[in-house]
Motif scaffolding. Sequence first.
Motif, PDB file in Angstrom:
ATOM      1  N   ALA A 188      26.096 -55.007  53.644  1.00 21.47           N
ATOM      2  CA  ALA A 188      27.060 -55.948  54.218  1.00 21.47           C
ATOM      3  C   ALA A 188      26.656 -57.389  53.923  1.00 21.47           C
ATOM      4  O   ALA A 188      27.516 -58.246  53.693  1.00 21.47           O
ATOM      5  N   LEU A 189      25.355 -57.683  53.925  1.00 20.53           N
ATOM      6  CA  LEU A 189      24.910 -59.053  53.678  1.00 20.53           C
ATOM      7  C   LEU A 189      25.224 -59.477  52.248  1.00 20.53           C
ATOM      8  O   LEU A 189      25.598 -60.622  51.996  1.00 20.53           O
ATOM      9  N   GLN A 190      25.069 -58.568  51.301  1.00 21.85           N
ATOM     10  CA  GLN A 190      25.386 -58.892  49.914  1.00 21.85           C
ATOM     11  C   GLN A 190      26.898 -59.047  49.730  1.00 21.85           C
ATOM     12  O   GLN A 190      27.348 -59.914  48.957  1.00 21.85           O
ATOM     13  N   ALA A 191      27.680 -58.255  50.450  1.00 19.19           N
ATOM     14  CA  ALA A 191      29.134 -58.445  50.424  1.00 19.19           C
ATOM     15  C   ALA A 191      29.517 -59.799  51.004  1.00 19.19           C
ATOM     16  O   ALA A 191      30.441 -60.463  50.518  1.00 19.19           O
ATOM     17  N   ASN A 192      28.799 -60.237  52.042  1.00 26.20           N
ATOM     18  CA  ASN A 192      29.039 -61.568  52.602  1.00 26.20           C
ATOM     19  C   ASN A 192      28.856 -62.658  51.546  1.00 26.20           C
ATOM     20  O   ASN A 192      29.593 -63.650  51.532  1.00 26.20           O
ATOM     21  N   VAL A 193      27.845 -62.506  50.690  1.00 26.46           N
ATOM     22  CA  VAL A 193      27.596 -63.490  49.632  1.00 26.46           C
ATOM     23  C   VAL A 193      28.818 -63.597  48.724  1.00 26.46           C
ATOM     24  O   VAL A 193      29.273 -64.698  48.393  1.00 26.46           O
ATOM     25  N   TYR A 194      29.347 -62.455  48.317  1.00 24.63           N
ATOM     26  CA  TYR A 194      30.524 -62.456  47.451  1.00 24.63           C
ATOM     27  C   TYR A 194      31.668 -63.232  48.106  1.00 24.63           C
ATOM     28  O   TYR A 194      32.273 -64.125  47.502  1.00 24.63           O
ATOM     29  N   ALA A 195      31.969 -62.911  49.359  1.00 23.59           N
ATOM     30  CA  ALA A 195      33.081 -63.557  50.053  1.00 23.59           C
ATOM     31  C   ALA A 195      32.840 -65.050  50.232  1.00 23.59           C
ATOM     32  O   ALA A 195      33.755 -65.869  50.074  1.00 23.59           O
ATOM     33  N   ALA A 196      31.610 -65.423  50.575  1.00 20.97           N
ATOM     34  CA  ALA A 196      31.287 -66.836  50.814  1.00 20.97           C
ATOM     35  C   ALA A 196      31.406 -67.659  49.542  1.00 20.97           C
ATOM     36  O   ALA A 196      31.976 -68.762  49.547  1.00 20.97           O
ATOM     37  N   VAL A 197      30.863 -67.158  48.441  1.00 22.72           N
ATOM     38  CA  VAL A 197      30.920 -67.891  47.176  1.00 22.72           C
ATOM     39  C   VAL A 197      32.359 -68.031  46.710  1.00 22.72           C
ATOM     40  O   VAL A 197      32.785 -69.112  46.257  1.00 22.72           O
ATOM     41  N   LEU A 198      33.140 -66.974  46.837  1.00 19.95           N
ATOM     42  CA  LEU A 198      34.532 -67.028  46.406  1.00 19.95           C
ATOM     43  C   LEU A 198      35.316 -68.072  47.211  1.00 19.95           C
ATOM     44  O   LEU A 198      36.057 -68.895  46.637  1.00 19.95           O
ATOM     45  N   HIS A 199      35.132 -68.080  48.519  1.00 20.66           N
ATOM     46  CA  HIS A 199      35.870 -69.040  49.354  1.00 20.66           C
ATOM     47  C   HIS A 199      35.389 -70.471  49.119  1.00 20.66           C
ATOM     48  O   HIS A 199      36.195 -71.411  49.117  1.00 20.66           O
TER      49      HIS A 199
END
Length: 414
Positions: A309-320
């Motif tokens: 989940a933490l690595q998925a958070n990185v994806y979402a944060a960078v994209l936004h």
Amino acid sequence: MRRSLVFASALALGLGILAGQAGAQQRPAQRDAVRIGILSDMSGSFADVAGPGSVVAAQLAAEDFGGRAAGLPVQIVSGDHQNRADVGSALARRWVDVDGVDAIVDLPNSAVALAVGDVVRNANRTMLVTAAVTTRLTGDACSPNTVHYSLDNWSMANVPSRALVREGGSTWFYITADYVFGHDLEQQSANAVRRAGGRVLGSVRHPLGTADFSSVLLQAQASRAEVVALANSQADFINAMKQAGEFGLTRRGQRVLGLAVYVSDIVSLGLEATQGAIVTGNWYWDMNDGTRDFARRFAARHNGRMPTALQANVYAAVLHFLKAVDAVGGSTDGRAVVARMKEMPTDDRLFGRGSIRADGRRMSPVYVFQVKAPGESSGPYDVYRLVREVPIEEAYRPIEEGGCPLVAGGRRGG
């Protein structure tokens, strides 16, 4: 001695490379890229749940955005904070002062995140916390330069603690990691237990990276508490959970609860040891077509490992973040970028639509999962069954309770 800058990876789609140790090059006189620094634990306690996999997630986000923002190429750099606040803040200062890094992302270890937050705020850049879990990040230490993507200790503690008290677990004992994260997680859980009508019988603290939990487990056993809660994570949680089984706590009628558990922990421990356990999280790789597609792409670059989940958070944060940089015309003004991130709804294939509150808290669904039995699993990462989605109003600390100075009526305080 390990280099503080572990590696830098070239992105696909023509993204540039920033390699070598931090400080090995001077900041360009004219801005030539949007630079995102993944500041993580690359080989220690949090490496499996964040670490190199967080770099992969950032790369995928930059590629999916098209490799450019506001007309500039996107570059991903990475560094190892070694779980030390002084190392993390020094590298962050070098990144923003010398290397032209616009945003610092990830930051497992709450003490490091709080220290880096001061650096980022003073430099007016952006900090996207996708791994640290202290509630202070949206409380007294909230910042107009910070967005908190990972679940915090309030969410991870309140949901399972209230549920277990309702199920009859009325007396609790805590085994707690002796640093900011562990202290906060224990406090949040203990508060929830008391509000639900339960009692806390005691607690014991251990250093980060403890290998032998025999003495603390004996204290937990002697307490006769119905619930032994592990307010730790990663290697500490895995070691404590394994040794709790060897000590026979569950055979003696005590329930052992992990408050901060991730997919990689379950895979490491195995389903025989963890089946039936209840886990709270904001993401799982096998929830829908979008999460499964991301997981396949991620695993292809990360030795077959599914994302946490933490690595998925990185994806979402960078994209936004990149969407906001585009929207403000490429400004390096961190406050302006974060303000735009708060104005725009978050929306991606991993988490769906969400929002960012005034205190910097990213709001997205929170779920309760149950760990599958071995016979139900089709592979090593097929570990969770969805139990329920937690209503948003139950999943996050109410904004008025945090004491964030950015919120109307907010106050400074602990």
